[in-house]
Design a protein around this motif. Structure first.
Motif, short mmCIF file in Angstrom:
data_model
loop_
_atom_site.label_atom_id
_atom_site.label_comp_id
_atom_site.label_asym_id
_atom_site.label_seq_id
_atom_site.Cartn_x
_atom_site.Cartn_y
_atom_site.Cartn_z
N SER B 321 -9.84 6.87 48.69
CA SER B 321 -10.94 6.14 48.26
C SER B 321 -10.77 4.73 47.48
N ASP B 324 -14.41 3.04 48.12
CA ASP B 324 -15.50 3.84 48.25
C ASP B 324 -15.82 4.26 46.90
N ALA B 325 -17.06 3.54 46.19
CA ALA B 325 -17.27 3.66 44.59
C ALA B 325 -17.73 4.71 44.33
N GLN B 326 -18.27 5.61 45.22
CA GLN B 326 -18.67 7.12 44.93
C GLN B 326 -17.39 7.80 44.36
N HIS B 327 -16.26 7.60 45.02
CA HIS B 327 -15.18 8.26 44.51
C HIS B 327 -14.09 7.25 43.78
N GLY B 328 -14.44 6.30 43.24
CA GLY B 328 -13.67 5.60 42.27
C GLY B 328 -13.10 4.32 42.89
N GLY B 329 -13.51 3.98 44.12
CA GLY B 329 -12.93 2.67 44.69
C GLY B 329 -13.90 1.79 44.55
#
Lengths: 201, 625
Positions: B321, B324-329
């Motif tokens: 991630s 992927d902002a949902q998972h910290g990216g």
């Protein structure tokens, strides 16, 4: 790694050797840029902690994701450091035209590089990585696999170096051993940088 | 191009050691690449586990596609013989003199162009052909885009396919323009120009070329499985969710980045360590500065791009991630990494093309280069500042608004060293005794096009103006004026100028003029039209547009067709001149750089006795040619 060009004209081995060393250093500039970018990614995502998902906290359904110990990364760095010292002794032996010590030093460096990559792979596969564990684990994997790639190259180069020493191909000059030493130094530094980053969770 | 060689003995040719080397060529590479890809694809289909239910963005098909593309790459490189040298080194069986001569293409005739040949002249010709092929593919895609935009409601291309065509056109043309000068002329001309017998690392030289050939397959493969629907920038997380074709982009960039790094180290080492005796830095031709600045910029910049694509692949295939902002990216992470490469890359393209024209201007004006030192300072200034401007592409992204003004200032500062290069060119032209050839006219074309590209760039570097203009056709017109109007113009001039040395024949002057005017007139029509619709608000990368933009788009499409016709004339002239052109003398332009002191055809090792340089290359008087 060969020093031969297509020339009919014979060049001074020192001219060719120093030119080859410069080429390797320039390639390392690219690799250094790559490794520093990996560290940038690590600290950027850690600093941003987007949606509190660097290391997700516990929820009703899931347990908190805990950071991994950086000791494994430091052990790999230590192995690389000892390998560098061993290769350094091989280089000194090459300069002093002591082939048996050159062979021994190269062999120890090769064995240490194999040990380091085996240990690094064991570290990677012992992590039960699944999606949703947050960006820390992604960065951990990135740094660990960068180490694997560097170590794999080190094994390849060290194997060649030991074999060539065994075949007494360094009798005329020691430039190849010196250039391999440049790689070992960078391998040690990059491994240390990775371990350093992983010490900050 | 041919080389003068002595035939080796028959026994040397039949030596068993050389058997494998002799068998490997582009056909074995293609065969092994395809076989490897198919085998890995079948194995992956058979053995890779199905996705888990939590899999959102990543999937099994991405893993299979990426693994197959990696297998293609490895198979191709093994099949062309790229790994023989390293493995022979490990085994302690270094290549013999005869084997090195074989690698150099000695006595192989035309076959050496289809092999892992190390002679820099062969690599230069291979780069030229590869560049022309890439431009042809990119040009066909450009014409598809413009034809589709001939109708306001979109045309006959499906929107998804249109996006794929735009993305592929973008990245293909970027790569073509990156290699268009440093590839053919940096490899063929540069070593002779500095008085060297070959590049510092001949096998790395061949490696950089064949990596580009290997990279072509994934991007074409990608077109067949959904294409690049993200534009050439491939922003994440959009790219993480794009069709399978995005994997082609990822592989293409990763392989190309390795090629760039290898070429950068090789060219830089060659120039630093292999210049002729007496060729001090003050006597080194300005073209060499341009080539070195370009590859030296690329050396640290492309690894960053490489990393961004590795992380993109990991996000797609194994569920990390990074973006992927949902998972910290973070999407901003990608934008930073991309533009850390992306803006220096503009100058990687421009500097060698401008330097090539600065090399030609003294020849065709019979004037010394006006202020050599200013030219060097200009190139160094652009190179240095180009690493400090990347975030001007991100003004409107919301990333670090406080940094917008510093980035605006660094961007506007870059116009100062750029202006120095203009001054050098104009100063060289001043009171010159012009020999009006097509390369000479290209100097004027560059000044005109680069001025428009540069001035419109200043508007885009300005934050308030960018707020209005970003993402519009104005941006597209701006970068075409710089990369095509300036960069490609310089590369085509370099082709005509150095063609006699590379092929032993004169480039057809009449056809070069016809092509020049068609392309330059078509270019002004196409891209001034594009500026106008961009200013009026037409967004880029959109398949349809409002009626109000209709006229501007019709004009642009008409201009594009004129460019296409001019380019086809150029292609015909290239092939015709190469096959049937007038034989060239050793120095048809009466130039003073070293490459013109060697005979046609050029011997395998360029110089029997290495030259000693006693003056700079620009000591032109006003004598009659």
């Amino acid at each position: 790694m060969s020093t031969h060009t297509t020339n009919h004209h014979v060049e001074d081995p020192d001219v060719v050797g120093s030119r080859n060393r410069l080429g390797v250093i320039l390639i390392l500039v690219a690799d250094i840029a790559f490794a520093l970018s990996v560290l940038f990614v690590y600290f950027y995502l850690k600093g941003q902690n987007v949606n509190d998902m660097w290391l997700p906290k516990a929820t009703e359904d899931t347990a908190a994701v805990l950071p991994l110990s950086s000791s494994g990364a430091w052990i790999v760095t230590a192995l690389a450091g000892v390998g560098l010292l061993s290769h350094g002794s091989a280089l000194r032996a090459a300069k002093a035209k002591q082939n048996s010590q050159l062979v021994l030093g190269s062999l120890v460096a090769l064995v240490l590089s194999i040990g380091a990559i085996a240990y690094q792979l064991n570290l990677i596969f012992s992590v039960n990585f699944v999606m949703g564990m947050g960006s820390y684990y992604s960065c951990y994997m990135l740094i660990a696999w960068l180490n694997v790639v560097h170590l794999a190259l080190t094994v390849f180069i060290s194997l060649g170096n030991w074999n060539r020493a065994r075949l007494n191909l360094y009798a005329k000059d020691h430039w190849h051993v010196a250039i391999v030493n440049v790689w070992w130094i960078w391998m040690f530094v990059s491994s240390g940088l990775g371990a350093f980053a992983l010490s900050f969770t | 191009m041919t080389t003068t060689l002595n035939r080796p003995s028959a026994s040397a040719h039949s030596a068993p050691k050389r058997a494998l080397i002799e068998r490997l060529n582009i056909f074995t590479a293609l065969a092994l690449g395809v076989i490897s890809a198919v085998v890995v694809w079948r194995l992956a289909l058979q053995f890779l586990p199905q996705d888990s239910e939590e899999a959102i963005f990543f999937n099994r098909e991405d893993k299979i596609t990426l693994l197959s593309m990696i297998a293609w790459f490895i198979g191709f490189m093994v099949g062309i013989g790229a790994l023989i040298g390293p493995f022979r080194w490990v085994m302690g069986k270094d290549l013999s003199h005869d084997e090195n001569m074989f690698y150099a293409g000695k006595d192989l005739g035309v076959k050496r162009y289809f092999r892992y040949t190390t002679d820099h002249k062969v690599v230069g010709i291979q780069y030229l052909v590869v560049t022309v092929v890439i431009f042809f593919i990119g040009g066909v895609l450009a014409m598809l885009i413009r034809t589709n935009l001939g109708n306001p409601e979109g045309g006959w291309i499906h929107p998804q396919a249109y996006n794929a065509i735009v993305g592929t056109h973008g990245i293909v043309m970027i790569v073509a323009t990156i290699i268009m000068v440093t590839g053919p002329f940096g490899n063929f001309i540069m070593p002779i120009m500095i008085g060297a017998r070959d590049m510092a690392f001949p096998r790395l030289n061949a490696l950089s070329l064949w990596l580009i050939v290997a990279a072509a397959a994934p991007i074409l493969w990608g077109l067949a499985i959904g294409g690049i629907s993200t534009g050439w920038t491939a922003y994440n997380p959009l790219a993480s969710q794009a069709p399978l074709g995005q994997n082609g982009y990822i592989m293409f960039i990763c392989i190309f980045a390795i090629s760039t790094m290898v070429a950068g180290a090789n060219i830089t080492t060659t120039v630093i360590r292999m210049r002729a005796k007496g060729m001090t830095w003050n006597r080194t031709p300005i073209f060499i500065y341009g080539v070195v600045a370009s590859v030296a910029l690329a050396l640290p910049a492309f690894p960053v791009f490489f990393l961004s694509q590795i992380m993109s692949a990991m996000d797609r295939a194994i569920g990390t991630s990074f973006y992927d902002a949902q998972h910290g990216g973070s999407g901003w992470l990608y934008e930073n990494l991309f533009w850390l490469m992306g803006h220096p890359e503009v100058y990687v393209i421009l500097i060698p093309a401008v330097a090539a024209l600065m090399e030609m201007a003294p020849v065709f004006t019979r004037n010394p280069l006006f202020s050599f030192n200013l030219a060097v300072i200009g190139i160094a200034g652009i190179s240095g500042l180009s690493a400090l401007v990347w975030a001007h592409h991100m003004y409107m992204s919301g990333w670090a608004p406080l940094l917008n003004i510093p980035f605006m200032l660094t961007t506007e500062l870059i116009s100062i060293p750029t202006g120095m290069l203009f001054l050098v060119l104009i100063g060289t032209l001043w009171r010159g005794r012009l020999w009006v050839t097509m390369p000479m006219a290209s100097v004027f074309a560059l000044l005109w096009n680069f001025m428009i590209g540069g001035v419109t760039g200043i508007y885009l570097s300005d934050i308030p103006a960018d707020a209005f203009l970003h993402g519009s056709m104005y941006v597209t017109a701006h970068f075409h004026y710089t990369l095509m109007g300036a960069g490609l113009t310089g590369a085509i001039a370099a082709l005509v100028f150095w063609f006699p040395k590379m092929t032993g024949r004169i480039f057809d002057a009449k056809l070069s003029w016809i092509s020049f005017w068609m392309v330059q007139i078509g270019f002004q029509i196409a891209f001034i039209g594009m500026f106008l619709v961009g200013l009026a608000g037409q967004p880029r990368r959109v398949e349809g547009y409002a009626e109000t933009f209709n006229t501007g788009n019709m004009v642009t499409t008409g201009g594009a067709y004129l460019i296409m016709a001019g380019m086809l004339v150029l292609l015909y002239a290239l092939i015709h001149s190469w096959m049937n052109g007038e034989k060239a003398s050793m120095n048809p332009w009466h130039s003073k750089t070293l490459e013109w002191t060697v005979a046609n055809p050029i011997p395998l090792e360029n110089f029997d006795v290495l030259p000693t340089v006693t003056t700079d290359a620009y000591g032109y008087g006003k004598e009659i040619r």
